[in-house]
Design an enzyme around this catalytic site. Structure first.
Site, PDB file in Angstrom:
ATOM      1  N   GLN A 113       1.001  -1.261   0.063  1.00 46.14           N
ATOM      2  CA  GLN A 113       0.093   0.007   0.016  1.00 46.14           C
ATOM      3  C   GLN A 113       0.968   1.245  -0.037  1.00 46.14           C
ATOM      4  O   GLN A 113       0.299   2.222  -0.027  1.00 46.14           O
ATOM      5  CB  GLN A 113      -0.753  -0.098   1.248  1.00 46.14           C
ATOM      6  CG  GLN A 113      -1.967  -1.286   1.424  1.00 46.14           C
ATOM      7  CD  GLN A 113      -2.363  -1.384   2.743  1.00 46.14           C
ATOM      8  OE1 GLN A 113      -3.327  -0.517   3.012  1.00 46.14           O
ATOM      9  NE2 GLN A 113      -1.811  -1.850   3.620  1.00 46.14           N
ATOM     10  N   ASP A 116       5.846   5.204  -1.434  1.00 43.67           N
ATOM     11  CA  ASP A 116       7.374   5.211  -1.385  1.00 43.67           C
ATOM     12  C   ASP A 116       7.672   4.349  -2.450  1.00 43.67           C
ATOM     13  O   ASP A 116       7.274   3.388  -2.635  1.00 43.67           O
ATOM     14  CB  ASP A 116       7.937   5.500   0.016  1.00 43.67           C
ATOM     15  CG  ASP A 116       7.873   4.144   0.565  1.00 43.67           C
ATOM     16  OD1 ASP A 116       7.776   3.144   0.053  1.00 43.67           O
ATOM     17  OD2 ASP A 116       7.795   4.015   1.960  1.00 43.67           O
ATOM     18  N   HIS A 130      -1.555   1.439  -4.272  1.00 46.60           N
ATOM     19  CA  HIS A 130      -2.011   2.974  -3.940  1.00 46.60           C
ATOM     20  C   HIS A 130      -1.007   3.860  -4.824  1.00 46.60           C
ATOM     21  O   HIS A 130      -0.904   5.175  -4.551  1.00 46.60           O
ATOM     22  CB  HIS A 130      -1.834   3.422  -2.315  1.00 46.60           C
ATOM     23  CG  HIS A 130      -2.798   2.397  -1.822  1.00 46.60           C
ATOM     24  ND1 HIS A 130      -3.149   2.405  -0.303  1.00 46.60           N
ATOM     25  CD2 HIS A 130      -3.918   1.882  -1.980  1.00 46.60           C
ATOM     26  CE1 HIS A 130      -3.876   1.576   0.047  1.00 46.60           C
ATOM     27  NE2 HIS A 130      -4.746   1.424  -1.058  1.00 46.60           N
ATOM     28  N   CYS A 141      -7.951  15.410 -17.565  1.00 42.55           N
ATOM     29  CA  CYS A 141      -7.758  14.465 -18.411  1.00 42.55           C
ATOM     30  C   CYS A 141      -6.830  13.309 -18.307  1.00 42.55           C
ATOM     31  O   CYS A 141      -6.485  12.449 -19.158  1.00 42.55           O
ATOM     32  CB  CYS A 141      -7.431  15.200 -19.737  1.00 42.55           C
ATOM     33  SG  CYS A 141      -5.560  15.565 -19.732  1.00 42.55           S
ATOM     34  N   GLY A 198       3.095  -4.326   8.741  1.00 42.27           N
ATOM     35  CA  GLY A 198       3.462  -2.800   9.020  1.00 42.27           C
ATOM     36  C   GLY A 198       2.088  -2.433   8.466  1.00 42.27           C
ATOM     37  O   GLY A 198       2.130  -0.975   7.791  1.00 42.27           O
ATOM     38  N   THR A 199       0.888  -2.709   8.516  1.00 38.38           N
ATOM     39  CA  THR A 199      -0.444  -2.258   8.157  1.00 38.38           C
ATOM     40  C   THR A 199      -1.520  -2.114   9.321  1.00 38.38           C
ATOM     41  O   THR A 199      -1.569  -3.094   9.871  1.00 38.38           O
ATOM     42  CB  THR A 199      -0.780  -2.809   6.704  1.00 38.38           C
ATOM     43  OG1 THR A 199      -2.349  -2.266   6.613  1.00 38.38           O
ATOM     44  CG2 THR A 199      -0.863  -4.200   6.779  1.00 38.38           C
ATOM     45  N   PRO A 226       4.305  -3.976  15.684  1.00 37.17           N
ATOM     46  CA  PRO A 226       4.303  -3.955  17.049  1.00 37.17           C
ATOM     47  C   PRO A 226       3.358  -3.518  18.039  1.00 37.17           C
ATOM     48  O   PRO A 226       2.978  -3.643  18.861  1.00 37.17           O
ATOM     49  CB  PRO A 226       5.233  -2.617  17.195  1.00 37.17           C
ATOM     50  CG  PRO A 226       5.411  -2.039  15.847  1.00 37.17           C
ATOM     51  CD  PRO A 226       4.806  -3.193  14.790  1.00 37.17           C
TER      52      PRO A 226
HETATM   53  P1  NAD Z   1      -1.110   2.955   8.903  1.00 39.73           P
HETATM   54  O1  NAD Z   1      -0.519   4.429   8.636  1.00 39.73           O
HETATM   55  O2  NAD Z   1      -2.720   2.915   8.695  1.00 39.73           O
HETATM   56  O3  NAD Z   1      -0.552   1.842   9.675  1.00 39.73           O
HETATM   57  C1  NAD Z   1       0.670   1.617   9.948  1.00 39.73           C
HETATM   58  C2  NAD Z   1       0.927   0.251  10.815  1.00 39.73           C
HETATM   59  O4  NAD Z   1       2.062   0.149  11.030  1.00 39.73           O
HETATM   60  C3  NAD Z   1       0.230   0.623  12.298  1.00 39.73           C
HETATM   61  O5  NAD Z   1      -0.526  -0.551  12.538  1.00 39.73           O
HETATM   62  C4  NAD Z   1       1.618   0.576  13.101  1.00 39.73           C
HETATM   63  O6  NAD Z   1       1.485  -0.140  14.209  1.00 39.73           O
HETATM   64  C5  NAD Z   1       2.483  -0.401  12.312  1.00 39.73           C
HETATM   65  N1  NAD Z   1       4.032   0.025  12.694  1.00 39.73           N
HETATM   66  C6  NAD Z   1       4.602   1.072  12.897  1.00 39.73           C
HETATM   67  N2  NAD Z   1       6.034   0.902  12.911  1.00 39.73           N
HETATM   68  C7  NAD Z   1       6.186  -0.589  12.614  1.00 39.73           C
HETATM   69  C8  NAD Z   1       7.234  -1.119  12.441  1.00 39.73           C
HETATM   70  N3  NAD Z   1       8.442  -0.640  12.619  1.00 39.73           N
HETATM   71  N4  NAD Z   1       7.137  -2.530  11.665  1.00 39.73           N
HETATM   72  C9  NAD Z   1       5.806  -2.892  11.531  1.00 39.73           C
HETATM   73  N5  NAD Z   1       4.838  -2.446  11.789  1.00 39.73           N
HETATM   74  C10 NAD Z   1       4.914  -1.207  12.220  1.00 39.73           C
HETATM   75  O7  NAD Z   1      -0.568   2.342   7.164  1.00 39.73           O
HETATM   76  P2  NAD Z   1      -1.389   1.615   6.232  1.00 39.73           P
HETATM   77  O8  NAD Z   1      -2.102   0.435   6.819  1.00 39.73           O
HETATM   78  O9  NAD Z   1      -0.348   1.278   5.045  1.00 39.73           O
HETATM   79  O10 NAD Z   1      -2.460   2.614   5.462  1.00 39.73           O
HETATM   80  C11 NAD Z   1      -2.638   3.819   5.343  1.00 39.73           C
HETATM   81  C12 NAD Z   1      -2.550   4.445   3.901  1.00 39.73           C
HETATM   82  O11 NAD Z   1      -1.310   5.275   4.164  1.00 39.73           O
HETATM   83  C13 NAD Z   1      -1.969   3.232   2.927  1.00 39.73           C
HETATM   84  O12 NAD Z   1      -3.157   3.620   1.933  1.00 39.73           O
HETATM   85  C14 NAD Z   1      -0.644   3.976   2.493  1.00 39.73           C
HETATM   86  O13 NAD Z   1      -0.800   4.122   0.717  1.00 39.73           O
HETATM   87  C15 NAD Z   1      -0.346   5.436   2.937  1.00 39.73           C
HETATM   88  N6  NAD Z   1       0.750   5.872   3.506  1.00 39.73           N
HETATM   89  C16 NAD Z   1       1.918   5.463   2.805  1.00 39.73           C
HETATM   90  C17 NAD Z   1       3.326   5.635   3.431  1.00 39.73           C
HETATM   91  C18 NAD Z   1       4.408   5.166   2.475  1.00 39.73           C
HETATM   92  O14 NAD Z   1       4.408   5.032   1.388  1.00 39.73           O
HETATM   93  N7  NAD Z   1       5.555   4.928   3.353  1.00 39.73           N
HETATM   94  C19 NAD Z   1       3.190   6.195   4.413  1.00 39.73           C
HETATM   95  C20 NAD Z   1       2.155   6.716   5.034  1.00 39.73           C
HETATM   96  C21 NAD Z   1       1.012   6.454   4.565  1.00 39.73           C
HETATM   97 ZN    ZN Z   2      -5.254  17.722 -18.702  1.00 40.57          ZN
END
Ligand code: NAD
Ligand code: ZN
Length: 256
Positions: A113, A116, A130, A141, A198-199, A226
Site C-alpha cells: 500500500q 514510497d 496505491h 484528462c 506494518g499495516t 508492534p
Molecule cells: P497506517 O499508517 O494506517 O498503519 C501503519 C501500521 O504500521 C500501524 O498499525 C503501526 O502499528 C504499524 N507499524 C509502525 N511501525 C512499525 C514497524 N516498525 N514494523 C511493523 N509495523 C509497524 O498504514 P497503512 O495500513 O499502510 O494505511 C494507510 C495508507 O497510508 C496507505 O494507503 C498508504 O498508501 C498510505 N501511506 C503510505 C506511506 C508510505 O508510502 N511510506 C506512509 C504513510 C501512509
Molecule cells: Zn489535462
C-alpha cells in the site's frame, strides 16, 4: 483461530515453520514497514505546520477539490521528507527472499500500500495498490505530468487541458488500479500463507485481502506489527518491528 503463542520467539518459530513448507506466499505491506526508514505512518501525529490536520483529512479527493493548494503543499512536504530515505533491513530481507524464491520452489507475491519506492529501491518486484508519490497526472484528462516538481509549491496546470496537476496516489474513496489489484486478489486466493506487515488493516479494499485468503484457501495468516491489529483473521501474531524480525526469519528460510 486467534493468537496463540506465549512469547515472541514462539510466534517467530511458528511463522518460520509454516513459511518453510509454504508453496505460495502473499505479502501485504503498509506504511509501518517504512517507519524504520524514517517515514511517518498515517497513524503518527503530524508535526509543525501540519499538526492540526490528520493525514486522512488531506489524502482524499474531496480535500483536493475543496482546497487543492493545501493538499498539494502537503504532498510536496511529504516528498521532501521521503526523498532521501532508504530501504531498511525489512525491505532488504523481502527482496532477498524474492530473489531466492525460485531456488526455494516458492511463489512470492509482494503487494504494497506504500507510495514510497523503498521496496523497488531494495530490488523487489512489487504490486503497488496505491500508486506512487513520485508521479503526477492531470485531475481532468489524466495525462501524466512528467516534469520534475521539486520545490514547486504553487499549483501546476496541465499543458494539455489546463486542469490541476495532482499526485498519482490513490486517495481515500478512490478505486485501485486494476493490474496490481487483480494480481493481489489472485495471490490472496491462491496462497497458503498470507503475511500482513506494518499495516493497520483499516484501509479497504487492501485490508480485505487477508479475509479473502482465509476464506478461499484456509491460509495461515501471519501479522508483523508492534501494535497488533484487532483482526480475528490472524493466526500468528509477531508483535515486533518488521526490521527487527524479518531479517532473521528470512535467513532461516534461506538456510535450508
Ligand atoms: P497506517 O499508517 O494506517 O498503519 C501503519 C501500521 O504500521 C500501524 O498499525 C503501526 O502499528 C504499524 N507499524 C509502525 N511501525 C512499525 C514497524 N516498525 N514494523 C511493523 N509495523 C509497524 O498504514 P497503512 O495500513 O499502510 O494505511 C494507510 C495508507 O497510508 C496507505 O494507503 C498508504 O498508501 C498510505 N501511506 C503510505 C506511506 C508510505 O508510502 N511510506 C506512509 C504513510 C501512509
Ligand atoms: Zn489535462
Amino acid at each position: 483461530m486467534p493468537n496463540h503463542y506465549r512469547s515472541l520467539s514462539e510466534s517467530v518459530n511458528a511463522a518460520i515453520t509454516v513459511l518453510k513448507s509454504a508453496k505460495s506466499v502473499c505479502i501485504l505491506t503498509g506504511a509501518g514497514i517504512s517507519a524504520e526508514s524514517g517515514i511517518p505512518t498515517f497513524r503518527d501525529k503530524q508535526t509543525g505546520l501540519w499538526e492540526n490536520y490528520s493525514a486522512e483529512q488531506l489524502a482524499n479527493i474531496a480535500a483536493f477539490k475543496r482546497d487543492p493548494n493545501l493538499v498539494w503543499q502537503w504532498y510536496q512536504m511529504r516528498r521532501d521528507m521521503i526523498r532521501d530515505k532508504e530501504p531498511n533491513p525489512a525491505h532488504h530481507a523481502l527482496a532477498t527472499w524474492q530473489d531466492s524464491a525460485a531456488a526455494l520452489n516458492q511463489s512470492i507475491t509482494l503487494v504494497s500500500q506504500n507510495v514510497d519506492n523503498l521496496h523497488e529501491q531494495a530490488g523487489s518486484t512489487v504490486q503497488k495498490l496505491h500508486g506512487s508519490i513520485w508521479h503526477n497526472h492531470c485531475i481532468d484528462c489524466e495525462t501524466p505530468y512528467l516534469e520534475d516538481t521539486t520545490g514547486k509549491d504553487e499549483l501546476l496546470n496541465c499543458p494539455v487541458c489546463d486542469g490541476l496537476i495532482r499526485p498519482s496516489v490513490v486517495w481515500f474513496g478512490e478505486s485501485l488500479p486494476d493490474t496490481p489489484w487483480l494480481a493481489a486478489d489472485h495471490a490472496a486466493r491462491h496462497c497458503d500463507v498470507f503475511m500482513s506487515i506494518g499495516t493497520s488493516s483499516l484501509v479497504y479494499p487492501a485490508a480485505g485481502l487477508a479475509t479473502l485468503a482465509k476464506q478461499t484457501s484456509g491460509t495461515t495468516v501471519i501479522e508483523i506489527n508492534p501494535n497488533p491489529t484487532e483482526s480475528d483473521m490472524v493466526d500468528i501474531q509477531i508483535c515486533e518491528k518488521a526490521g527487527m524480525v524479518l531479517p532473521s526469519i528470512i535467513n532461516e528460510l534461506l538456510a535450508v
